[in-house]
Design a protein around this motif. Structure first.
Motif, PDB file in Angstrom:
ATOM      1  N   GLU A  42      38.762  49.963  52.365  1.00  0.00           N
ATOM      2  CA  GLU A  42      38.763  48.827  51.438  1.00  0.00           C
ATOM      3  C   GLU A  42      37.333  48.339  51.234  1.00  0.00           C
ATOM      4  OE1 GLU A  42      40.417  46.531  48.777  1.00  0.00           O
ATOM      5  OE2 GLU A  42      41.868  47.359  50.205  1.00  0.00           O
ATOM      6  N   GLN A  43      36.923  48.282  49.965  1.00  0.00           N
ATOM      7  CA  GLN A  43      35.551  47.889  49.649  1.00  0.00           C
ATOM      8  C   GLN A  43      35.469  47.527  48.169  1.00  0.00           C
ATOM      9  OE1 GLN A  43      31.270  49.632  51.018  1.00  0.00           O
ATOM     10  NE2 GLN A  43      32.706  51.122  50.222  1.00  0.00           N
ATOM     11  N   GLN A  44      34.712  46.508  47.833  1.00  0.00           N
ATOM     12  CA  GLN A  44      34.588  46.118  46.428  1.00  0.00           C
ATOM     13  C   GLN A  44      33.502  46.948  45.752  1.00  0.00           C
ATOM     14  OE1 GLN A  44      34.162  41.895  45.605  1.00  0.00           O
ATOM     15  NE2 GLN A  44      33.136  42.305  43.658  1.00  0.00           N
ATOM     16  N   TYR A  45      33.868  47.585  44.638  1.00  0.00           N
ATOM     17  CA  TYR A  45      32.917  48.404  43.897  1.00  0.00           C
ATOM     18  C   TYR A  45      32.524  47.764  42.566  1.00  0.00           C
ATOM     19  CZ  TYR A  45      33.917  52.127  47.243  1.00  0.00           C
ATOM     20  OH  TYR A  45      34.044  52.859  48.400  1.00  0.00           O
ATOM     21  N   LEU A  46      33.428  47.049  41.932  1.00  0.00           N
ATOM     22  CA  LEU A  46      33.121  46.406  40.656  1.00  0.00           C
ATOM     23  C   LEU A  46      32.209  45.196  40.873  1.00  0.00           C
ATOM     24  CD1 LEU A  46      36.589  46.443  38.852  1.00  0.00           C
ATOM     25  CD2 LEU A  46      34.501  47.515  38.006  1.00  0.00           C
ATOM     26  N   PRO A  47      31.438  44.814  39.841  1.00  0.00           N
ATOM     27  CA  PRO A  47      30.659  43.578  39.929  1.00  0.00           C
ATOM     28  C   PRO A  47      31.588  42.387  40.156  1.00  0.00           C
ATOM     29  CG  PRO A  47      29.955  44.897  38.053  1.00  0.00           C
ATOM     30  CD  PRO A  47      31.204  45.530  38.581  1.00  0.00           C
ATOM     31  N   GLU A  48      31.032  41.286  40.657  1.00  0.00           N
ATOM     32  CA  GLU A  48      31.830  40.124  41.015  1.00  0.00           C
ATOM     33  C   GLU A  48      32.626  39.586  39.834  1.00  0.00           C
ATOM     34  OE1 GLU A  48      33.472  37.544  43.680  1.00  0.00           O
ATOM     35  OE2 GLU A  48      32.062  39.198  44.107  1.00  0.00           O
ATOM     36  N   SER A  49      32.020  39.618  38.626  1.00  0.00           N
ATOM     37  CA  SER A  49      32.706  39.072  37.454  1.00  0.00           C
ATOM     38  C   SER A  49      33.920  39.889  37.053  1.00  0.00           C
ATOM     39  CB  SER A  49      31.733  38.968  36.274  1.00  0.00           C
ATOM     40  OG  SER A  49      31.318  40.256  35.856  1.00  0.00           O
ATOM     41  N   LEU A  50      33.993  41.135  37.514  1.00  0.00           N
ATOM     42  CA  LEU A  50      35.114  42.010  37.156  1.00  0.00           C
ATOM     43  C   LEU A  50      35.983  42.324  38.369  1.00  0.00           C
ATOM     44  CD1 LEU A  50      33.209  44.517  34.824  1.00  0.00           C
ATOM     45  CD2 LEU A  50      34.750  42.692  34.115  1.00  0.00           C
ATOM     46  N   GLY A  62      38.741  42.792  40.898  1.00  0.00           N
ATOM     47  CA  GLY A  62      40.191  42.832  40.741  1.00  0.00           C
ATOM     48  C   GLY A  62      40.675  43.467  39.459  1.00  0.00           C
ATOM     49  N   LYS A  63      39.739  43.834  38.569  1.00  0.00           N
ATOM     50  CA  LYS A  63      40.149  44.479  37.314  1.00  0.00           C
ATOM     51  C   LYS A  63      40.772  45.843  37.605  1.00  0.00           C
ATOM     52  CE  LYS A  63      39.008  42.433  33.295  1.00  0.00           C
ATOM     53  NZ  LYS A  63      39.764  42.501  32.043  1.00  0.00           N
ATOM     54  N   VAL A  64      41.845  46.146  36.907  1.00  0.00           N
ATOM     55  CA  VAL A  64      42.496  47.454  37.038  1.00  0.00           C
ATOM     56  C   VAL A  64      42.624  48.057  35.646  1.00  0.00           C
ATOM     57  CG1 VAL A  64      44.558  48.703  37.763  1.00  0.00           C
ATOM     58  CG2 VAL A  64      43.775  46.714  39.078  1.00  0.00           C
ATOM     59  N   TYR A  65      42.016  49.194  35.442  1.00  0.00           N
ATOM     60  CA  TYR A  65      42.063  49.860  34.135  1.00  0.00           C
ATOM     61  C   TYR A  65      43.109  50.977  34.105  1.00  0.00           C
ATOM     62  CZ  TYR A  65      37.575  47.507  33.594  1.00  0.00           C
ATOM     63  OH  TYR A  65      36.581  46.560  33.532  1.00  0.00           O
ATOM     64  N   TYR A  66      43.237  51.677  35.209  1.00  0.00           N
ATOM     65  CA  TYR A  66      44.167  52.801  35.255  1.00  0.00           C
ATOM     66  C   TYR A  66      45.462  52.384  35.937  1.00  0.00           C
ATOM     67  CZ  TYR A  66      46.208  57.287  36.599  1.00  0.00           C
ATOM     68  OH  TYR A  66      47.067  58.345  36.795  1.00  0.00           O
ATOM     69  N   HIS A  67      46.534  52.423  35.167  1.00  0.00           N
ATOM     70  CA  HIS A  67      47.865  52.090  35.670  1.00  0.00           C
ATOM     71  C   HIS A  67      48.735  53.353  35.589  1.00  0.00           C
ATOM     72  CE1 HIS A  67      47.107  47.712  35.647  1.00  0.00           C
ATOM     73  NE2 HIS A  67      46.413  47.960  34.552  1.00  0.00           N
ATOM     74  N   PRO A  68      48.852  54.110  36.662  1.00  0.00           N
ATOM     75  CA  PRO A  68      49.640  55.341  36.607  1.00  0.00           C
ATOM     76  C   PRO A  68      51.111  55.069  36.332  1.00  0.00           C
ATOM     77  CG  PRO A  68      49.064  54.799  38.872  1.00  0.00           C
ATOM     78  CD  PRO A  68      48.300  53.859  37.989  1.00  0.00           C
ATOM     79  N   SER A  69      51.696  55.952  35.554  1.00  0.00           N
ATOM     80  CA  SER A  69      53.130  55.837  35.267  1.00  0.00           C
ATOM     81  C   SER A  69      53.909  56.417  36.439  1.00  0.00           C
ATOM     82  CB  SER A  69      53.458  56.605  33.984  1.00  0.00           C
ATOM     83  OG  SER A  69      53.351  58.012  34.206  1.00  0.00           O
ATOM     84  N   ASP A  70      55.226  56.448  36.329  1.00  0.00           N
ATOM     85  CA  ASP A  70      56.037  57.047  37.388  1.00  0.00           C
ATOM     86  C   ASP A  70      56.482  58.455  37.008  1.00  0.00           C
ATOM     87  OD1 ASP A  70      57.779  56.479  35.364  1.00  0.00           O
ATOM     88  OD2 ASP A  70      59.192  55.306  36.572  1.00  0.00           O
ATOM     89  N   ARG A  71      55.737  59.091  36.078  1.00  0.00           N
ATOM     90  CA  ARG A  71      56.101  60.423  35.599  1.00  0.00           C
ATOM     91  C   ARG A  71      55.126  61.474  36.129  1.00  0.00           C
ATOM     92  NH1 ARG A  71      56.623  56.968  31.466  1.00  0.00           N
ATOM     93  NH2 ARG A  71      54.616  57.508  30.527  1.00  0.00           N
ATOM     94  N   ALA A 124      43.290  53.501  30.023  1.00  0.00           N
ATOM     95  CA  ALA A 124      42.199  53.173  30.953  1.00  0.00           C
ATOM     96  C   ALA A 124      40.847  53.286  30.257  1.00  0.00           C
ATOM     97  CB  ALA A 124      42.259  54.097  32.166  1.00  0.00           C
ATOM     98  N   LEU A 125      40.698  54.301  29.421  1.00  0.00           N
ATOM     99  CA  LEU A 125      39.451  54.472  28.664  1.00  0.00           C
ATOM    100  C   LEU A 125      39.201  53.279  27.754  1.00  0.00           C
ATOM    101  CD1 LEU A 125      37.040  56.069  27.472  1.00  0.00           C
ATOM    102  CD2 LEU A 125      38.686  57.200  25.956  1.00  0.00           C
ATOM    103  N   LYS A 174      36.119  48.516  26.585  1.00  0.00           N
ATOM    104  CA  LYS A 174      36.108  47.151  26.053  1.00  0.00           C
ATOM    105  C   LYS A 174      35.300  46.230  26.961  1.00  0.00           C
ATOM    106  CE  LYS A 174      39.299  43.537  24.387  1.00  0.00           C
ATOM    107  NZ  LYS A 174      38.777  42.427  25.190  1.00  0.00           N
ATOM    108  N   ASP A 175      35.545  46.308  28.271  1.00  0.00           N
ATOM    109  CA  ASP A 175      34.790  45.476  29.204  1.00  0.00           C
ATOM    110  C   ASP A 175      33.321  45.883  29.252  1.00  0.00           C
ATOM    111  OD1 ASP A 175      36.741  43.732  29.895  1.00  0.00           O
ATOM    112  OD2 ASP A 175      37.219  44.631  31.830  1.00  0.00           O
ATOM    113  N   ALA A 176      33.064  47.192  29.138  1.00  0.00           N
ATOM    114  CA  ALA A 176      31.680  47.659  29.178  1.00  0.00           C
ATOM    115  C   ALA A 176      30.876  47.108  28.001  1.00  0.00           C
ATOM    116  CB  ALA A 176      31.635  49.184  29.174  1.00  0.00           C
ATOM    117  N   LYS A 177      31.555  46.893  26.866  1.00  0.00           N
ATOM    118  CA  LYS A 177      30.884  46.369  25.677  1.00  0.00           C
ATOM    119  C   LYS A 177      30.830  44.844  25.669  1.00  0.00           C
ATOM    120  CE  LYS A 177      32.235  50.214  22.639  1.00  0.00           C
ATOM    121  NZ  LYS A 177      33.061  50.587  21.462  1.00  0.00           N
TER     122      LYS A 177
END
Length: 289
Positions: free
Chosen positions: A250-258, A260-269, A202-203, A208-211
């Motif tokens: 439910e509310q959009q927090y990211l800018p419009e260009s981003l 639906g972006k998902v950075y953190y994908h939790p595992s099942d562990r 996620a970091l 990467k997107d921030a840059k």
């Protein structure tokens, strides 16, 4: 500091010096008769000079202070000459020289890190103690342990980071040898904890997107409108206060260009499986419970 002030400032970033740069500065200080130690008939063994340079960790002032202390506290010989050895350097900078070469040091450190990631507490403890007994500063072990508690354990067991940081605090208050007990406990905990690299992924993705995809078009209802006019506030849209909706809405927090972006994908562990369940419950999806 406000943006208006920052825009009128020039920012300088001071980076640590490398070992060769510090060694060169120390050699010049030994010869400089006006601002250095040139008026002393002093010589410093190469391994002693390098030990000071390495142990200073990029801080030239620390290295200067250690060199000056070594020269001033070393007893001159019958001819008045001062000879600073590795033992003198160790005393002046209060750090034992490593009992192995640099290549082996990095190999052992790498083996320690990989043992943490591989959930082998016996190997991790051996390599940690091998480093410490060889003269490595235990704080370096703590830094790697804390990093791996977030990088390799992460949200699969968030308590790993708490244990590692608490162990560091205990060591700083207790010192050696008692402080090695919480270090040992933390190493075992991080090794035995469930593993997930979702945090570091996620970091990397968000940085990467921030840059590369910088978007300063923050949604209007998320902007700071503390000093906005009534008209501007009415145009900004309505911010949905999560606590008015049971803690989440439910509310959009990211800018419009981003969107639906998902950075953190939790595992099942470990705890990350619970994070998945929490996400499903928020969205009214079917859960495993």
């Amino acid at each position: 500091m406000t943006p208006a002030i920052v825009s009128r400032c020039r920012v300088f970033e001071f980076l640590p010096l490398n070992t060769s740069e510090i060694e060169g500065a120390l050699e010049r200080a030994l010869k400089d008769k006006r601002k250095g130690l040139g008026n002393y008939d002093a010589s410093v063994d190469g391994d002693a000079l390098r030990h000071i340079a390495v142990t200073a960790s990029g801080d030239l002032r620390t290295a200067y202070n250690a060199l000056e202390l070594a020269v001033l506290t070393t007893t001159p010989d019958a001819d008045g000459k001062i000879h600073v050895t590795l033992a003198d350097a160790e005393q002046s900078i209060q750090r034992k020289a490593l009992s192995y070469n640099q290549d082996l040091y990095y190999d052992i450190l790498s083996a320690f890190c990989k043992s943490l990631r591989g959930s082998d507490p016996d190997a991790a403890l051996y390599y940690a103690m091998r480093l410490i007994e060889g003269g490595c500063d235990p704080l370096l072990i703590f830094r790697r342990l804390i990093a791996h508690s977030a990088e390799d354990v992460g949200m699969a067991d968030p308590n790993a980071l708490v244990v590692a940081v608490s162990a560091l605090t205990a060591y700083q208050n207790m010192g050696s040898p008692e402080g090695l007990l919480p270090l040992t406990e933390a190493i075992i905990y991080v090794c035995e904890a469930e593993k997930s690299n979702a945090v570091v992924n996620a970091l990397d993705a968000s940085r990467k997107d921030a840059k590369e995809s910088k978007d300063d078009d923050v949604p209007k209802y998320l902007r700071d409108n503390s000093f906005a006019s009534r008209e501007m506030k009415s145009e900004s849209g309505k911010y949905l206060y999560p606590h008015n909706y049971g803690g989440w809405v439910e509310q959009q927090y990211l800018p419009e260009s981003l969107k639906g972006k998902v950075y953190y994908h939790p595992s099942d562990r470990g705890f990350e499986h619970e994070v998945q369940e929490i996400r499903k419950r928020k969205r009214g999806e079917k859960t495993d419970h």
